[in-house]
Design an enzyme around this catalytic site. Structure first.
Site, PDB file in Angstrom:
ATOM      1  N   SER A 168      72.108  44.152  32.168  1.00  0.00           N
ATOM      2  CA  SER A 168      71.016  45.131  32.091  1.00  0.00           C
ATOM      3  C   SER A 168      69.629  44.497  31.962  1.00  0.00           C
ATOM      4  O   SER A 168      68.628  45.168  32.194  1.00  0.00           O
ATOM      5  CB  SER A 168      71.244  46.076  30.907  1.00  0.00           C
ATOM      6  OG  SER A 168      71.362  45.341  29.708  1.00  0.00           O
TER       7      SER A 168
ATOM      8  N   ASP B 147      65.526  51.252  23.469  1.00  0.00           N
ATOM      9  CA  ASP B 147      66.693  52.005  22.999  1.00  0.00           C
ATOM     10  C   ASP B 147      67.487  51.127  22.043  1.00  0.00           C
ATOM     11  O   ASP B 147      66.999  50.073  21.618  1.00  0.00           O
ATOM     12  CB  ASP B 147      67.518  52.573  24.173  1.00  0.00           C
ATOM     13  CG  ASP B 147      68.277  51.504  24.960  1.00  0.00           C
ATOM     14  OD1 ASP B 147      68.316  50.336  24.523  1.00  0.00           O
ATOM     15  OD2 ASP B 147      68.839  51.862  26.013  1.00  0.00           O
TER      16      ASP B 147
ATOM     17  N   HIS C 220      68.080  47.658  24.040  1.00  0.00           N
ATOM     18  CA  HIS C 220      67.200  46.992  25.004  1.00  0.00           C
ATOM     19  C   HIS C 220      65.735  46.963  24.577  1.00  0.00           C
ATOM     20  O   HIS C 220      65.212  47.959  24.069  1.00  0.00           O
ATOM     21  CB  HIS C 220      67.307  47.693  26.363  1.00  0.00           C
ATOM     22  CG  HIS C 220      68.702  47.712  26.904  1.00  0.00           C
ATOM     23  ND1 HIS C 220      69.517  48.812  26.782  1.00  0.00           N
ATOM     24  CD2 HIS C 220      69.429  46.761  27.522  1.00  0.00           C
ATOM     25  CE1 HIS C 220      70.694  48.537  27.321  1.00  0.00           C
ATOM     26  NE2 HIS C 220      70.672  47.295  27.771  1.00  0.00           N
TER      27      HIS C 220
END
Ligand SMILES: *[C@@H]1O[C@H](CO)[C@@H](O)[C@H](O)[C@H]1NC(C)=O
Ligand SMILES: *[C@@H]1O[C@H](CO)[C@@H](O)[C@H](O)[C@H]1NC(C)=O
Ligand SMILES: *[C@@H]1O[C@H](CO)[C@@H](O)[C@H](O)[C@H]1NC(C)=O
Ligand SMILES: *[C@@H]1O[C@H](CO)[C@@H](O)[C@H](O)[C@H]1NC(C)=O
Length: 348
Positions: free
Chosen positions: A42, A321, A324
């Site tokens: 990610s 979040d 991240h």
């Protein structure tokens, strides 16, 4: 998993950090640009997981993801751009589905690990990313011919971020930490050798970030059977140490092998320990999520938990979040990495 249902993001790319330089040099394909191929998780996924059969745990294609910069959700796991966007300027022109790979391609998938078993069936694992790259390489040879394709691939830069997800799940039964980290590094090494066989010489690696400091690890997650904060930190330290040992060795073994290391662990820890020095105010809680520290991974309300909170001023936050970082952290890390020595890889 239907491995070819997703589309690979194509990068139109000018060497340079997006915030400071522009395209230059127009004397033919090879001089005009350095292709950029991106692999991993990610940290770099520009929305590839939008195209696979997975669950919302591995996707981020709803608001407020993307809101700060793009104003719409792209699938990136942040409020705006990622490191790969700052390095490759790909946010300007990336579009899935294009068939011109001469600028490179981004294969990264949120949740992916170096081990096939990591979130198997929900992510595009590194092995699948490798076979996608081979397809692209084959197309380049068909389009440009063997010699020119090899030249393009040997001038290209290869970025990878992998490992965090392997250390966020329970280790395989009866496996020691040393053995497990050995597998992760072993699979990463075999990816390097694979890319090198196709001509790749210039690599950008990333250390695994401080997982134990993420908002998600500050909360007791129901049903979590993964490693504790202390275990994760031990695994990461082992990973980051083994990785630099392997890279030192490969520098001797592989002809022309050059690399640059993104010291994400250090950069993130610095900001967490000295927020005001870097313009941050909140280093523990996420900007978006629910529960204590907004550590429940519910940003946007689509992952089973419909309620979530969103901070007022995301620029003050280190984490967007529960897992991240914010765009601001990525921007600072990109600048530091670029000027540390990443830029040298892009000099043809
Ligand atoms: C997607 O995955 C789920 C769960 O693994 C499966 O039941 C479903 O058939 C899959 N859908 C498609 C279109 O492959
Ligand atoms: C793990 O190791 C123990 C002791 O060596 C052994 O009894 C057990 O069968 C092993 N479990 C698995 C799943 O291999
Ligand atoms: C790659 O990972 C698998 C587990 O997914 C492991 O069995 C294998 O030994 C690893 N390969 C290397 C070269 O370390
Ligand atoms: C957001 O926070 C930054 C840094 O603390 C500050 O400079 C800025 O004025 C704030 N913006 C708003 C709208 O409050």
């Amino acid at each position: 998993m239907a491995s070819f249902r997703f589309q690979i993001y194509i990068l139109a790319f000018c060497a340079g950090l997006v915030i400071q330089s522009s395209c230059h040099g127009h004397s033919g394909l090879q001089k005009k640009h350095v292709a950029l191929f991106i692999f991993g998780d990610s940290l770099y996924d520009p929305g590839n997981n939008n195209y696979i059969n997975t669950t919302k745990d591995f996707q981020a294609n709803w608001l407020p993801y993307g809101e700060t910069f793009f104003r719409y959700p792209t699938g990136r796991f942040s409020n705006g751009r990622l490191i790969s966007d700052f390095i490759g300027k790909n946010h300007l022109v990336s579009q899935p589905g294009l068939k011109d790979y001469t600028y490179g391609a981004n294969f990264a998938s949120g949740g992916a690990g170096a081990l096939v078993e990591t979130f198997q069936g929900f992510v595009i694992d590194l092995k699948t990313q490798r076979s996608q790259f081979k397809k692209v390489e084959k197309q380049l040879r068909q389009k440009l011919g063997e010699a020119e394709a090899y030249t393009l691939l040997s001038k290209a830069v290869y970025l990878i971020s992998i490992g965090s997800n392997d250390y966020s799940i329970p280790l395989a039964t009866n496996t020691s930490q040393e053995e497990y980290v050995g597998w992760v590094i072993g699979n990463l090494t075999s990816w390097i050798e694979d890319v090198n066989k196709k001509g790749g010489r210039k690599f950008g690696f990333s250390s695994v970030g401080p997982i134990a400091s993420t908002p998600s690890m500050r909360v007791i997650q129901p049903g979590n059977t993964g490693p504790s904060g202390e275990e994760v930190t031990a695994l990461e330290n082992l990973h980051n140490r083994l990785l630099s040992e392997v890279l030192t060795k490969l520098k001797i073994e592989l002809q022309g092998f050059k690399y640059s290391m993104l010291n994400l662990y250090t950069y993130a820890k610095e900001r967490i320990n000295h927020p005001s020095k870097y313009g941050f105010k909140e280093v523990k809680a996420a900007c978006c999520g629910s529960g204590p520290y907004r550590g429940i991974n519910s940003c946007g309300g689509k992952r089973g938990v419909t309620e979530y909170e969103l901070c007022n001023n995301v620029t003050e936050y280190v984490f967007f979040d529960s897992f991240h970082p914010t765009e601001r952290v990525y921007e600072q890390a990109s600048k530091l990495w670029w000027s540390h020595n990443l830029e040298e890889l892009f000099e043809i």
